[in-house]
Design a protein around this motif. Sequence first.
Motif, mmCIF file in Angstrom:
data_model
loop_
_atom_site.group_PDB
_atom_site.id
_atom_site.type_symbol
_atom_site.label_atom_id
_atom_site.label_comp_id
_atom_site.label_asym_id
_atom_site.label_seq_id
_atom_site.Cartn_x
_atom_site.Cartn_y
_atom_site.Cartn_z
ATOM 1 N N ASP A 164 0.802 -1.171 0.111
ATOM 2 C CA ASP A 164 0.199 -0.036 -0.003
ATOM 3 C C ASP A 164 0.777 1.111 0.173
ATOM 4 O O ASP A 164 0.648 2.096 -0.736
ATOM 5 N N GLU A 166 3.833 1.479 -1.311
ATOM 6 C CA GLU A 166 4.459 1.700 -2.619
ATOM 7 C C GLU A 166 3.549 2.277 -3.667
ATOM 8 O O GLU A 166 3.566 3.209 -4.627
ATOM 9 N N LEU A 167 2.216 1.664 -3.323
ATOM 10 C CA LEU A 167 0.896 2.273 -4.233
ATOM 11 C C LEU A 167 0.794 3.748 -3.938
ATOM 12 O O LEU A 167 0.581 4.532 -4.993
ATOM 13 N N THR A 171 1.476 6.727 -6.888
ATOM 14 C CA THR A 171 0.400 7.361 -7.039
ATOM 15 C C THR A 171 0.540 8.911 -6.878
ATOM 16 O O THR A 171 0.347 9.737 -7.940
#
Length: 211
Positions: A164, A166-167, A171
């Motif tokens: 999460d 890294e996401l 983003t």
Amino acid sequence: MCVPRVVDHEVRRREITNAVRKVMARGGLDAATFQSVAAEAGVSVRLVQYYFGTKREFLLATHRAVLDDAAARFGQQVAALGEDAAPRDALRIILTELLPLDDVRRQDAIVLDAFYAAALTGGDAFGMTDSRGGLRALVDVVADNLRRARRTGASATAPAVDLDAELVALTVVGLTQAALDPVVAETAPALVERLLDRMLGPVSEGPVAKS
């Protein structure tokens, strides 16, 4: 007797990396030469060469300066929240501070874009491995705050938090690039808030007071 003037070498190096940033913001990484940087800084080419023997050296120092400045900005704001600051509030500050919402951050975003574009071509001056440190640091700080926010439960386990984080980091990096468009910049803070909602749940408004 004439007393020699003491030169603060860190200040001088900073003046040069600031000049590199300005040159790159106007013309990209290829525009940053010893000659153009010296002219921007108002110093001699020899002086730039004295502090940075190669173009790669002043590019790496400039990349680090951009990242350090961003970290210092959001670090000061997070510290101002106090020791008991909510992790979500810290994340909001960190992620929003990366957005190009003023002249300083806009210049930094353009410069980082130029570095990333150069890294994709695999040139000798700046490569992909040189660009990864900043992203890794961002992932780590996001993961730490996500972990503190969740504390318990399946979503607090290391694999979930790491993915999460890294996401979220990737983003926001993409959003930062997109927000160089003023139209996108207008909604960027709201998009960060929406991202936090998806990761941590909507902000609780608390119980409704009885009349």
